[in-house]
Enzyme design. Structure first.
Site, PDB file in Angstrom:
ATOM      1  CG  ASP A 211      -1.974   1.052   1.142  1.00  0.00           C
ATOM      2  OD1 ASP A 211      -2.780   0.982   0.199  1.00  0.00           O
ATOM      3  OD2 ASP A 211      -1.987   1.947   1.987  1.00  0.00           O
TER       4      ASP A 211
ATOM      5  CD  GLU B 241      -5.894  -0.340  -3.213  1.00  0.00           C
ATOM      6  OE1 GLU B 241      -7.094  -0.455  -3.010  1.00  0.00           O
ATOM      7  OE2 GLU B 241      -5.186   0.500  -2.646  1.00  0.00           O
TER       8      GLU B 241
ATOM      9  CG  ASP C 164      -0.899   4.070   5.101  1.00  0.00           C
ATOM     10  OD1 ASP C 164      -1.942   4.380   4.494  1.00  0.00           O
ATOM     11  OD2 ASP C 164       0.014   4.868   5.342  1.00  0.00           O
TER      12      ASP C 164
END
Ligand SMILES: [Zn+2]
Length: 238
Positions: A24, A120, A202
């Site tokens: 992330d 992502e 996070d």
């Protein structure tokens, strides 16, 4: 003479082929990494990069205070502007080099370690990025991470999974799976109303990516999510 070139497929050995990691892109750090063992680590922004970024912001301010060229009036830039602009460009290049170097170190280490890496999709990751960086810098960093991981996982015969934009990693509870309707960027800690989990924002997102990685049985092609996982992850962000 033969023009045929034999392709070398000497795959690099991966330390933990059965393990997965979710990345992330962090708000206060370079990235948060969560692996399928539930271990979460922060990838700090190296100090020399942070320092160079501060210098760049300062140099930008100096340039903007001086008299630059104006194409509408044909005004020539001042000597002081030229000097400041040259200095700014120099720092800009150094920041770009340091950033790329930093990302290479991280992506090589991850590619050498894990059999599956999950990141992502840009549209989602971009929203969670460090707001002190400009949007295009953030996008460039994300694109660079994806580019590096794409060829590094290919070299090693491992998988890169790009979670689609409907997978709400930040808003989903990594313990019970309940999705929050809203989680403003300013909220740094994820608190689940359902199960009571309290976790760094996070870190929670990273865990969700790692869980997604563990569930997925893909083909190793970037962006090629298993259809079952894709179908499953879609309603979560909706
Ligand atoms: Zn929960």
């Amino acid at each position: 003479m033969s023009l045929q070139v034999e392709e070398q497929h000497s795959l690099v050995k991966v330390a933990r082929p059965d393990a997965a990691v979710g990345i992330d892109l962090g708000i206060k750090t370079l990235a948060v990494l969560a692996d399928s063992d539930g271990i979460c680590t922060e990838e700090p922004n190296p100090r020399h990069l942070t320092h160079a970024q501060t210098q760049l912001r300062r140099a930008n301010r100096t340039v903007s205070r001086r008299q630059g060229p104006d194409w509408r009036t044909g005004r020539q830039p001042s000597r002081r502007w030229e000097k400041a602009n040259a200095q700014r460009n120099k720092i800009h290049h150094r920041v770009a080099n340091l950033r790329e170097d930093t990302l290479h170190k991280m992506t090589t280490r991850l590619a050498d370690t894990y059999g599956t890496i999950v990141i992502e999709d840009l549209n989602v990751a971009g929203m969670g990025m460090n707001r002190r960086l400009s949007r295009h810098v953030a996008d460039a960093a994300f694109g660079e991470i994806r580019r590096q991981l794409t060829y590094k996982t290919r070299q090693r015969g491992t998988r890169l999974i790009v979670a689609d934009r409907w997978f709400a990693s930040s808003k989903t509870c990594s313990r019970c799976g309940v999705v929050k309707a809203k989680l403003p960027l300013s909220t740094r800690v994820f608190k689940c109303d359902n199960c009571g989990l309290v976790l760094d924002r996070d870190a929670n997102a990273g865990h969700n990516l790692a869980t997604l990685a563990a569930r997925t049985t893909g083909t190793g092609v970037a962006g090629d999510l298993d259809p079952a996982v894709k179908a499953e992850s879609k309603p979560r962000g909706a």
